[in-house]
Design a protein around this motif. Structure first.
Motif, PDB file in Angstrom:
ATOM      1  N   UNK A  39       0.837  -1.193   0.000  1.00 52.54           N
ATOM      2  CA  UNK A  39       0.000   0.000   0.000  1.00 52.54           C
ATOM      3  C   UNK A  39       0.873   1.244   0.000  1.00 52.54           C
ATOM      4  N   UNK A  40       0.299   2.340  -0.491  1.00 51.71           N
ATOM      5  CA  UNK A  40       0.949   3.644  -0.442  1.00 51.71           C
ATOM      6  C   UNK A  40      -0.155   4.662  -0.215  1.00 51.71           C
ATOM      7  N   UNK A  41      -0.130   5.361   0.917  1.00 50.62           N
ATOM      8  CA  UNK A  41      -1.241   6.250   1.249  1.00 50.62           C
ATOM      9  C   UNK A  41      -0.777   7.415   2.102  1.00 50.62           C
ATOM     10  N   UNK A  42      -1.515   8.515   1.987  1.00 53.40           N
ATOM     11  CA  UNK A  42      -1.395   9.618   2.932  1.00 53.40           C
ATOM     12  C   UNK A  42      -2.803  10.022   3.334  1.00 53.40           C
ATOM     13  N   UNK A  43      -2.965  11.170   3.971  1.00 55.84           N
ATOM     14  CA  UNK A  43      -4.274  11.565   4.485  1.00 55.84           C
ATOM     15  C   UNK A  43      -5.270  11.931   3.390  1.00 55.84           C
ATOM     16  N   UNK A  44      -4.803  12.145   2.162  1.00 57.23           N
ATOM     17  CA  UNK A  44      -5.702  12.558   1.082  1.00 57.23           C
ATOM     18  C   UNK A  44      -6.126  11.404   0.182  1.00 57.23           C
ATOM     19  N   UNK A  45      -5.455  10.270   0.261  1.00 59.02           N
ATOM     20  CA  UNK A  45      -5.800   9.137  -0.593  1.00 59.02           C
ATOM     21  C   UNK A  45      -4.645   8.176  -0.688  1.00 59.02           C
ATOM     22  N   UNK A  46      -4.781   7.192  -1.562  1.00 61.71           N
ATOM     23  CA  UNK A  46      -3.701   6.225  -1.698  1.00 61.71           C
ATOM     24  C   UNK A  46      -4.024   5.146  -2.702  1.00 61.71           C
ATOM     25  N   UNK A  47      -3.180   4.105  -2.718  1.00 59.65           N
ATOM     26  CA  UNK A  47      -3.327   2.988  -3.642  1.00 59.65           C
ATOM     27  C   UNK A  47      -2.994   1.695  -2.916  1.00 59.65           C
ATOM     28  N   UNK A  48      -3.797   0.665  -3.182  1.00 57.75           N
ATOM     29  CA  UNK A  48      -3.532  -0.678  -2.682  1.00 57.75           C
ATOM     30  C   UNK A  48      -3.200  -1.554  -3.883  1.00 57.75           C
ATOM     31  N   UNK A  60       0.092   5.462   6.915  1.00 55.41           N
ATOM     32  CA  UNK A  60       0.123   6.642   6.047  1.00 55.41           C
ATOM     33  C   UNK A  60       1.446   7.367   6.188  1.00 55.41           C
ATOM     34  N   UNK A  61       1.924   7.885   5.066  1.00 53.28           N
ATOM     35  CA  UNK A  61       3.200   8.603   5.084  1.00 53.28           C
ATOM     36  C   UNK A  61       3.019   9.912   5.848  1.00 53.28           C
ATOM     37  N   UNK A  62       4.095  10.452   6.435  1.00 52.87           N
ATOM     38  CA  UNK A  62       3.980  11.702   7.202  1.00 52.87           C
ATOM     39  C   UNK A  62       3.615  12.877   6.307  1.00 52.87           C
ATOM     40  N   UNK A  63       3.024  13.888   6.907  1.00 55.57           N
ATOM     41  CA  UNK A  63       2.629  15.067   6.149  1.00 55.57           C
ATOM     42  C   UNK A  63       2.712  16.309   7.028  1.00 55.57           C
ATOM     43  N   UNK A  64       2.640  17.472   6.368  1.00 52.28           N
ATOM     44  CA  UNK A  64       2.626  18.760   7.063  1.00 52.28           C
ATOM     45  C   UNK A  64       1.341  19.485   6.692  1.00 52.28           C
ATOM     46  N   UNK A  65       0.691  20.062   7.684  1.00 52.10           N
ATOM     47  CA  UNK A  65      -0.524  20.854   7.461  1.00 52.10           C
ATOM     48  C   UNK A  65      -0.233  22.298   7.814  1.00 52.10           C
ATOM     49  N   UNK A  66      -0.446  23.188   6.858  1.00 58.45           N
ATOM     50  CA  UNK A  66      -0.116  24.603   7.035  1.00 58.45           C
ATOM     51  C   UNK A  66      -1.349  25.450   6.766  1.00 58.45           C
ATOM     52  N   UNK A  67      -1.688  26.309   7.697  1.00 58.27           N
ATOM     53  CA  UNK A  67      -2.791  27.251   7.498  1.00 58.27           C
ATOM     54  C   UNK A  67      -2.328  28.377   6.590  1.00 58.27           C
ATOM     55  N   UNK A  68      -3.198  28.784   5.658  1.00 56.79           N
ATOM     56  CA  UNK A  68      -2.897  29.861   4.728  1.00 56.79           C
ATOM     57  C   UNK A  68      -3.843  31.028   4.944  1.00 56.79           C
ATOM     58  N   UNK A  69      -3.491  32.158   4.364  1.00 58.47           N
ATOM     59  CA  UNK A  69      -4.361  33.335   4.380  1.00 58.47           C
ATOM     60  C   UNK A  69      -4.097  34.136   3.113  1.00 58.47           C
ATOM     61  N   UNK A  70      -5.001  35.061   2.824  1.00 59.01           N
ATOM     62  CA  UNK A  70      -4.823  35.891   1.648  1.00 59.01           C
ATOM     63  C   UNK A  70      -5.753  35.499   0.517  1.00 59.01           C
ATOM     64  N   UNK A 127     -10.042  10.051   0.093  1.00 64.22           N
ATOM     65  CA  UNK A 127      -9.815  10.584   1.437  1.00 64.22           C
ATOM     66  C   UNK A 127     -10.683   9.891   2.483  1.00 64.22           C
ATOM     67  N   UNK A 128     -11.909   9.544   2.105  1.00 66.36           N
ATOM     68  CA  UNK A 128     -12.783   8.858   3.057  1.00 66.36           C
ATOM     69  C   UNK A 128     -12.265   7.466   3.376  1.00 66.36           C
ATOM     70  N   UNK A 129     -11.707   6.796   2.380  1.00 61.36           N
ATOM     71  CA  UNK A 129     -11.183   5.449   2.601  1.00 61.36           C
ATOM     72  C   UNK A 129     -10.020   5.455   3.591  1.00 61.36           C
ATOM     73  N   UNK A 130      -9.057   6.365   3.382  1.00 57.39           N
ATOM     74  CA  UNK A 130      -7.839   6.344   4.194  1.00 57.39           C
ATOM     75  C   UNK A 130      -8.067   6.891   5.594  1.00 57.39           C
TER      76      UNK A 130
END
Length: 451
Positions: free
Chosen positions: A106-115, A336-346, A157-160
């Motif tokens: 498997x290969x997945x992150x928080x947004x989706x992946x593949x089995x 799931x592989x690690x990830x970074x979540x960053x808040x944006x503005x503008x 995303x719902x699956x993972x």
């Protein structure tokens, strides 16, 4: 770093990879040989390189695919540069009707992946390089000697969101053939209304448009028969039904069936008027006198428009051979592989930027619409800036875009794996946004040129 510390670090780094104690010992021995020969400041980098080499070696040589080196190579090619981030799955399989389905990686992150799945026919040769496994789609690779095929099941995303995954399959199609490029004998169409018949839902088969309706109006078969230069199907009837609605009816050859969810469709009708914005289709599959028929109706194309529209050809895919129907259920954990979540503005092009998520495999951006009555699109390439000076630019893919009532989400998929910790900035088109180590974003600004 002491030998004990190296061993503990080795265990942490290769936690997703299954190394034997002998393999770990060999790596440590190689490190010992280098002690004193490498400057201190280079030892950390050397250690990382040894770890990466060991991980790649193990992953590439793993016997997760039991069939052949060719399928292992196909899996490595499918994973490409993401292989070190993938998760090997062992001892997860199910067998029915002589077909074994096995989860291999498997290969997945928080947004989706593949089995990735290995399918083996244990009793005969019902698989081909054109086989299709329900939601897993078409075969990626096929090894004839062991009658084994490799498939890839996409996860959204719902699956993972669930750490424990359950995949179920009920149908394997031995071969799926393309019917693209078939030209219709349009000169057979007349303004005459043809004979029709009404079928109940019980008299119809499921088609690519789902379950049949309670009552289904189709043309009587074989009213305008014609050869279509293929052994897979022929024209049965083409024209207007008794209510004046256009039908295209095909007779399928023996052993040929329509694939639910894919099926057959026509090229876009060429129309000489502008008052029809969309043309819906109604599909019906039924059997009469031992022949399977596929009846496609376009209710908006009525006989009052005869002579002012035309359809050039037929497209799609159909199943050839007897489907293997069974029950295959696979349950396994998903890392799931690690990830970074960053808040944006503008603001950017009529959107208010809200967040960006960066993983080893993709970037996901979410923004709301500044004006709900004007649903703008940020359909730009994405450039990712790494701290080693590398800039990776990914073209915009409209299939990665989705919207809700408030805003737009776009996913850009990397051509190779990256380390999310190395990202120091992104550019949506020419709008650059700095990304800090603490997962905050600096003020955005325009670049002189698009990367």
């Amino acid at each position: 770093m002491t030998k004990r510390e190296v061993k503990e670090s080795l265990d942490r780094e290769l936690e997703p990879v299954r190394l034997s104690e002998e393999q770990k010992a060999a790596i440590l021995a190689a490190m010992e040989e280098e002690k004193g020969a490498v400057p201190v400041k280079e030892k950390k980098q050397m250690f990382r390189m040894v770890i990466l080499a060991a991980a790649m070696c193990v992953l590439l040589s793993a016997a997760a695919l039991a069939a052949s080196p060719s399928l292992r190579a196909a899996l490595s090619a499918a994973l490409a540069g993401f292989e070190p981030y993938s998760q090997e799955i062992q001892d997860v399989s199910d067998e029915d009707q002589g077909i074994e389905v096995r989860v291999v990686r498997t290969l997945a992150d928080e947004t989706g992946g593949t089995v990735y799945l290995e399918v083996t026919d244990q009793t005969g040769h019902r698989l081909t390089e054109k086989s299709m496994l329900e939601d897993a789609g078409m075969c990626l690779a096929y090894e004839k000697e062991n009658d084994t095929a490799l498939f890839a099941q996409r996860l959204d995303e719902r699956d993972v969101a669930a750490e424990q995954q359950t995949l179920t399959y009920s149908c394997l199609l031995p071969s799926v053939q393309s019917v693209d490029g078939i030209t219709l004998p349009w000169d057979l169409l007349t303004a005459e209304r043809l004979k029709t018949k009404t079928l109940t839902a019980e008299e119809c088969e499921p088609s690519d448009m789902g379950e049949p309706e309670e009552e289904n109006t189709v043309l009587e078969p074989e009213q305008t028969p014609a050869d279509l230069n293929t052994d897979l199907l022929r024209l049965s009837s083409m024209g207007f039904d008794e209510a004046g609605e256009f039908h295209l009816q095909l007779a399928l050859s023996e052993g040929v069936g329509v694939i639910p969810g894919i099926g057959l469709y026509t090229t876009c009708p060429e129309i000489s008027w502008q008052n029809i914005l969309s043309i819906s289709e109604r599909h019906t599959v039924f059997v009469q006198n031992g022949v399977r028929y596929f009846d496609l109706c376009m209710p908006a194309l009525t006989d009052q428009y005869f002579g002012s529209f035309s359809i050039k050809g037929l497209l799609g895919k159909i199943a050839v051979g007897t489907p293997v129907r069974g029950e295959w259920t696979l349950q396994f954990p998903l890392q799931k592989v690690p990830q970074r979540e960053i808040a944006l503005s503008g603001h950017l092009n009529g959107q208010i930027l809200k967040s960006v998520t960066i993983s080893a495999t993709r970037v996901r951006k979410y923004a709301t619409f500044a004006d709900s009555s004007q649903r703008t699109v940020l359909g730009y390439p994405l450039s990712v800036y790494l701290d080693d000076g590398t800039v990776l630019t990914i073209p915009y893919d409209p299939t990665g875009r989705s919207t809700d009532a408030d805003g737009e989400e776009i996913i850009w998929e990397f051509p190779r794996a990256i380390d999310p910790a190395q990202v120091e900035g992104i550019a949506i088109g020419a709008w650059y946004i700095p990304i800090h180590e603490d997962n905050t974003a600096g003020p955005g600004y325009w670049l002189e040129t698009t990367p």
